[in-house]
Scaffold this active site. Structure first.
Site, PDB file in Angstrom:
ATOM      1  N   GLU A 174      35.705  38.167  41.924  1.00 14.99           N
ATOM      2  CA  GLU A 174      35.365  39.327  42.780  1.00 14.99           C
ATOM      3  C   GLU A 174      34.740  40.472  41.992  1.00 14.99           C
ATOM      4  O   GLU A 174      35.180  41.626  42.100  1.00 14.99           O
ATOM      5  CB  GLU A 174      36.614  39.809  43.538  1.00 14.99           C
ATOM      6  CG  GLU A 174      37.111  38.801  44.536  1.00 14.99           C
ATOM      7  CD  GLU A 174      38.227  39.312  45.454  1.00 14.99           C
ATOM      8  OE1 GLU A 174      38.770  40.420  45.227  1.00 14.99           O
ATOM      9  OE2 GLU A 174      38.571  38.575  46.396  1.00 14.99           O
ATOM     10  N   GLU A 292      39.221  31.662  47.935  1.00 15.80           N
ATOM     11  CA  GLU A 292      40.373  32.436  48.420  1.00 15.80           C
ATOM     12  C   GLU A 292      40.226  32.584  49.919  1.00 15.80           C
ATOM     13  O   GLU A 292      39.242  33.164  50.393  1.00 15.80           O
ATOM     14  CB  GLU A 292      40.428  33.834  47.784  1.00 15.80           C
ATOM     15  CG  GLU A 292      40.901  33.834  46.349  1.00 15.80           C
ATOM     16  CD  GLU A 292      41.098  35.229  45.779  1.00 15.80           C
ATOM     17  OE1 GLU A 292      41.565  36.125  46.509  1.00 15.80           O
ATOM     18  OE2 GLU A 292      40.775  35.413  44.595  1.00 15.80           O
TER      19      GLU A 292
HETATM   20  O1  AHR Z   1      44.891  36.889  46.381  1.00 17.99           O
HETATM   21  C1  AHR Z   1      45.138  38.243  46.190  1.00 17.99           C
HETATM   22  C2  AHR Z   1      43.924  38.969  45.642  1.00 17.99           C
HETATM   23  O2  AHR Z   1      42.926  38.980  46.613  1.00 17.99           O
HETATM   24  C3  AHR Z   1      43.238  38.357  44.443  1.00 17.99           C
HETATM   25  O3  AHR Z   1      43.802  38.750  43.241  1.00 17.99           O
HETATM   26  C4  AHR Z   1      41.846  38.896  44.557  1.00 17.99           C
HETATM   27  O4  AHR Z   1      40.893  38.022  44.008  1.00 17.99           O
HETATM   28  C5  AHR Z   1      41.659  39.139  46.032  1.00 17.99           C
HETATM   29  O5  AHR Z   1      41.184  40.416  46.302  1.00 17.99           O
END
Ligand code: AHR
Length: 498
Positions: A174, A292
Site C-alpha cells: 500500500e 487483501e
Molecule cells: O489488514 C490490515 C491492514 O489493512 C494492513 O496492514 C494494510 O495493508 C491495510 O491497510
C-alpha cells in the site's frame, strides 16, 4: 412469496482456472495475529516450537493456497534481519505502523516452516518504506539461494540447509497510502519498485512479483496510481495488487451488494493494466493479486499503544457479515480469468475467520464457513453463470442482483460446485440448466442461514452460526431445482452421472 430463476451453467463457458492461490490468506505482525494467534508458547496445545496445534487444525480446514507475510503496514518499517538467529538475541522494536511492541520471536524461517506445516506456500512482502532495493535482494538470497554466499550461508547456519524457495513476492505494501511508513508518490514508487524488482529477479529469476496497485478503489489517486506504477514496472512484474475492505454503514442492502462494487473495482483495474499493455505493445498480460480483502469495521478500529500483542482489529462477524462475505467470494471466482491470487485478510484474530483466547479456546467465526466450503469445493475452472435473477434497488450501486452466485467445474473430480447467496427477503427457487454436462447427480447441499442476522459466534457460544448439511436425495437430472430461503448462503455439489 417465491421468485423463480433459471440459471444456465455451460461446460464450455469457462472464465478461467480457479487455482489454490485464489484461496489464500494473510498473516501480519499486527495485534494478536502472530502472538497469541498462531504462536503461543506455554499454551496447552502448543507444539515444541510454540505454535498452537488447535489453531493449526482450523487453519488446515481453510485449505489456504498461499499465506502473505509479514505485512501489511508493518512491513514498511520492518527489518527482516531482526527476525533471524537465536531467539534470545533478537531485538525488541517499536512497530510504528500499529504502535505496538514487536519482540521478533517469529521471523522468515519460523514462518516458512509454519506455512509448510499447513500445506500453504508463502507470499513474502519486502520493505519498500524504510527498506532499500538492496535489502530486498538480500532477503531473496537468504530465502532462495542454495548456499555459498553470505546470506544463503547465514540461513544454513540458522538451521535451514534447504532454501525456502519462496515463489511469490510483494514489492512493498500500500505505498499509495499516506498512512504508510515512508509513503511515496506513484512516480517515486514506480522507480523504486522497478529497481527493486530487477535486483530481486537477478537474485532468483524464477520468482513472481506483485507490485502495489491502489490500497482501495476509494483512494483519490486510483486508477492513476496503478497506471503510472505499471508504466514503470510492466516488464518486470507478474501481478498488480489490489486491496479492498467492506463495512456495514447501516444500509443492509448496500452492504450485501458489496460484491457488486468489488466486481466494478476489479474490472477497472483490469482495464488500467490492459491500457498499459497496449501502450507498451506488450505481449504479456499482467494478472491481479487481490492480496487483501474482507469485511472490516474500520470506523470502529482503535489502536492501543504501546503494547505487545494488543487486542486490536478483532471484529466479531455476524451472519449478515457472512452473507456479504459470500458475495465477495463469488466475485473473486467470477473474475478468475484475471484474479489469480486472493488473500483473505487476515488469518487469526485480526479481522479473521479464526479467533483465539489466550491460554484457552480457538473458534470459527461466521466467515470461516463460506471460505472453507469454497476453498474445498470450488476448484477446477470457473464457469460463467447466465440468467435473469431478481433485481434489488440499492442506494449505493443502483440495481443489483439479489442472487450473487459462482460455479466451478472440476473435470478431474467430475464435479460441479455452485455457490448461491440469497440476499433478498424472499424465497427463491432456482433451476440450474446443466444440459451441457448431460445428467447430474446431487451430492451435497450445505446452507448457512438463521433468523437472526446479527448472530455471532463467541467463546461462550462458538456454534451459534454454523452450516447445516441437507440430505441430497434429488433425482439424477439435467435441470436440478433448488430452494433458497431468504438471507442464506448455499453450496451445491453435483457429480456428472455416467
Ligand atoms: O489488514 C490490515 C491492514 O489493512 C494492513 O496492514 C494494510 O495493508 C491495510 O491497510
Amino acid at each position: 412469496m417465491t421468485n423463480k430463476t433459471k440459471l444456465l451453467l455451460d461446460k464450455d463457458s469457462v472464465i478461467g482456472p480457479v487455482g489454490k492461490r485464489l484461496y489464500s490468506t494473510f498473516v501480519e505482525h499486527l495485534g494478536r495475529c502472530v502472538y497469541e494467534g498462531i504462536y503461543e508458547p506455554g499454551h496447552p496445545c502448543a507444539d515444541k516450537d510454540g505454535f498452537r496445534e488447535d489453531v493449526r487444525e482450523l487453519v488446515r480446514e481453510l485449505h489456504f493456497g498461499a499465506i502473505r507475510y509479514p505485512g501489511g503496514n508493518f512491513v514498511s518499517g520492518y527489518n527482516w534481519r531482526d527476525g533471524i538467529g537465536p531467539l534470545n538475541e533478537r531485538p525488541v522494536r517499536l512497530d510504528y505502523a500499529w504502535s505496538s511492541i514487536e519482540p521478533n520471536q517469529i521471523g522468515i524461517n519460523e514462518f516458512c516452516d509454519y506455512a509448510k506445516s499447513v500445506g500453504s506456500e508463502v507470499m513474502y512482502a519486502v520493505n519498500i518504506g524504510t527498506g532499500t532495493p538492496q535489502e530486498a535482494g538480500y532477503v531473496v538470497e537468504y530465502a532462495n539461494f542454495p548456499q555459498g554466499t553470505f546470506f544463503s550461508d547465514l540461513r544454513v547456519k540458522n538451521g535451514h540447509k534447504e532454501p525456502h524457495n519462496i515463489k511469490l513476492w510483494c514489492i512493498g505494501n500500500e505505498m499509495d497510502g499516506p498512512w504508510q511508513i515512508c509513503h511515496l508518490d506513484a512516480r517515486d514508487y514506480g522507480k523504486k519498485a522497478l529497481e527493486t524488482a530487477k535486483i530481486m529477479k537477478w537474485a532468483d529469476p524464477s520468482i513472481e512479483l506483485a507490485v502495489c496497485g491502489s490500497a482501495s478503489s476509494l483512494q483519490p489517486t486510483f486508477p492513476e496510481w496503478d497506471r503510472i506504477v505499471l508504466e514503470y514496472t510492466y516488464d518486470q512484474v507478474d501481478y498488480l495488487s489490489l486491496h479492498r475492505y467492506y463495512e456495514n454503514f447501516g444500509n443492509e442492502l448496500d452492504f450485501l451488494a458489496s460484491y457488486h462494487e468489488m466486481d466494478k473495482f476489479i474490472r477497472s483495474v483490469v482495464a488500467t493494466a490492459d491500457y498499459v499493455k497496449a501502450v507498451k505493445r506488450s505481449k504479456k498480460t499482467v494478472m491481479l493479486s487481490f492480496d487483501e480483502w474482507n469485511i472490516w469495521y474500520q470506523t470502529k478500529t482503535q489502536l492501543k499503544p504501546w503494547k505487545f500483542a494488543p487486542h486490536i482489529l478483532e471484529d466479531n462477524y455476524s451472519l449478515l457479515d457472512a452473507l456479504a462475505f459470500g458475495g465477495l467470494l463469488c466475485t473473486l471466482i467470477n473474475n478468475a480469468d484475471r484474479v489469480r491470487i486472493g488473500c483473505l485478510a487476515q488469518m487469526v484474530n485480526v479481522i479473521a475467520p479464526i479467533f483465539t483466547e489466550k491460554g484457552g479456546k480457538a473458534i470459527r467465526q461466521t466467515i470461516f464457513y463460506p471460505f472453507a466450503m469454497a476453498a474445498k469445493n470450488c476448484t477446477g475452472d470457473a464457469l460463467r453463470v447466465r440468467g435473469k435473477t431478481l433485481v434489488l434497488e440499492s442506494n449505493a450501486y443502483g440495481p443489483v442482483s439479489a442472487l450473487p452466485c459462482a460455479a466451478t467445474w472440476d473435470a478431474e473430480r467430475g464435479e460441479i460446485s455452485v455457490i448461491c447467496v440469497n440476499i433478498s427477503a424472499e424465497n427463491q427457487t432456482v433451476e440450474f440448466d446443466m444440459r451441457s454436462f448431460g445428467r447430474v447427480k446431487p451430492l451435497e447441499h450445505t446452507v448457512i442461514h438463521g433468523g437472526d442476522l446479527s448472530a455471532v459466534n463467541t467463546l461462550t457460544d462458538p456454534d451459534r452460526v454454523k452450516p447445516e448439511s441437507r440430505i441430497c436425495h434429488g433425482a439424477v437430472t439435467d435441470t436440478p431445482e433448488v430452494e433458497l430461503e431468504p438471507m442464506s448462503f448455499h453450496l451445491f455439489k453435483f457429480a456428472v452421472a455416467v
